[in-house]
Design a protein around this motif. Structure first.
Motif, mmCIF file in Angstrom:
data_model
loop_
_atom_site.group_PDB
_atom_site.id
_atom_site.type_symbol
_atom_site.label_atom_id
_atom_site.label_comp_id
_atom_site.label_asym_id
_atom_site.label_seq_id
_atom_site.Cartn_x
_atom_site.Cartn_y
_atom_site.Cartn_z
ATOM 1 N N THR A 29 0.791 -1.152 0.018
ATOM 2 C CA THR A 29 0.138 0.003 -0.097
ATOM 3 C C THR A 29 0.747 1.221 -0.041
ATOM 4 O O THR A 29 2.126 1.387 0.452
ATOM 5 C CB THR A 29 -0.746 -0.013 1.390
ATOM 6 O OG1 THR A 29 -0.002 0.126 2.539
ATOM 7 C CG2 THR A 29 -1.704 -1.131 1.252
ATOM 8 N N PRO A 30 0.341 2.582 -0.702
ATOM 9 C CA PRO A 30 1.071 3.677 -0.391
ATOM 10 C C PRO A 30 1.108 3.910 1.019
ATOM 11 O O PRO A 30 2.382 4.615 1.365
ATOM 12 C CB PRO A 30 0.212 4.515 -1.203
ATOM 13 C CG PRO A 30 -0.656 3.732 -2.106
ATOM 14 C CD PRO A 30 -0.921 2.318 -1.437
ATOM 15 N N ALA A 31 0.334 3.767 1.870
ATOM 16 C CA ALA A 31 0.646 3.937 3.125
ATOM 17 C C ALA A 31 1.744 3.262 3.994
ATOM 18 O O ALA A 31 2.527 3.754 4.819
ATOM 19 C CB ALA A 31 -0.659 3.429 3.939
ATOM 20 N N TYR A 32 1.939 2.112 3.497
ATOM 21 C CA TYR A 32 3.004 1.319 3.730
ATOM 22 C C TYR A 32 4.335 1.935 3.304
ATOM 23 O O TYR A 32 5.521 2.121 4.108
ATOM 24 C CB TYR A 32 2.909 -0.303 3.371
ATOM 25 C CG TYR A 32 4.040 -1.078 3.866
ATOM 26 C CD1 TYR A 32 4.251 -1.375 5.290
ATOM 27 C CD2 TYR A 32 5.233 -1.255 3.023
ATOM 28 C CE1 TYR A 32 5.679 -2.023 5.692
ATOM 29 C CE2 TYR A 32 6.346 -2.043 3.286
ATOM 30 C CZ TYR A 32 6.450 -2.384 4.629
ATOM 31 O OH TYR A 32 7.664 -3.105 5.172
ATOM 32 N N LEU A 33 4.728 2.277 2.344
ATOM 33 C CA LEU A 33 5.683 2.913 1.454
ATOM 34 C C LEU A 33 5.792 4.213 2.278
ATOM 35 O O LEU A 33 7.047 4.397 2.557
ATOM 36 C CB LEU A 33 5.599 3.091 0.087
ATOM 37 C CG LEU A 33 5.866 2.123 -0.578
ATOM 38 C CD1 LEU A 33 5.869 2.504 -2.313
ATOM 39 C CD2 LEU A 33 7.156 1.430 -0.549
ATOM 40 N N SER A 34 4.861 4.847 2.710
ATOM 41 C CA SER A 34 5.093 6.346 3.349
ATOM 42 C C SER A 34 5.587 6.031 4.621
ATOM 43 O O SER A 34 6.583 6.782 5.142
ATOM 44 C CB SER A 34 3.703 7.038 3.319
ATOM 45 O OG SER A 34 3.909 8.231 4.063
ATOM 46 N N ALA A 35 5.157 4.931 5.520
ATOM 47 C CA ALA A 35 5.641 4.772 6.542
ATOM 48 C C ALA A 35 7.180 4.212 6.598
ATOM 49 O O ALA A 35 7.936 4.738 7.271
ATOM 50 C CB ALA A 35 4.686 3.526 7.241
#
Length: 123
Positions: A29-35
């Protein structure tokens, strides 16, 4: 931000890739990459690092550097000083207390000491 997160962001920006595009290609997910970029997640798995290497078509030294940065990028570090001198335990605890208040120059000096030690051991 972790060393791996900083490098990941640099690679992504240099190649003009959005987080959404990269996440879709890597099946995360983009959220995972951001994290990952912001140091809110632990170090990435070896498999994910290899997927990123493939995604960016990174070879040799740059791939090894990305793997090294991934190993050094866990944002919550535990230092086991059991069996070491009391001074080692004190040093680990004092570093944990003070690192948030240290300047970039002070951190660079600590890293320089560790780098010099590593070079001496390699000889």
């Amino acid at each position: 931000m972790t060393p791996f997160g900083r490098k990941l962001r640099e690679l992504r920006k240099a190649r003009g890739t959005t987080m959404k595009e990269m996440a879709a290609a890597l099946r995360v997910t983009p959220a995972y990459l951001s994290a990952l970029e912001h140091g809110k997640r632990g170090r990435p798995s070896w498999r994910l690092v290899q997927a990123i290497v493939g995604y960016f078509n990174i070879i040799w030294d740059e791939a090894e550097e990305l793997e090294r940065l991934a190993r050094l990028s866990h944002p919550r570090v535990v230092i086991d000083t059991s069996g070491l001198a009391p001074e080692a335990t004190e040093a680990a605890n004092r570093l944990a207390e003070e690192i948030g208040n240290m300047s970039p120059a002070e951190i660079a000096r600590l890293l320089s000491i560790l780098d010099a030690r590593k070079r001496r051991r390699a000889k």
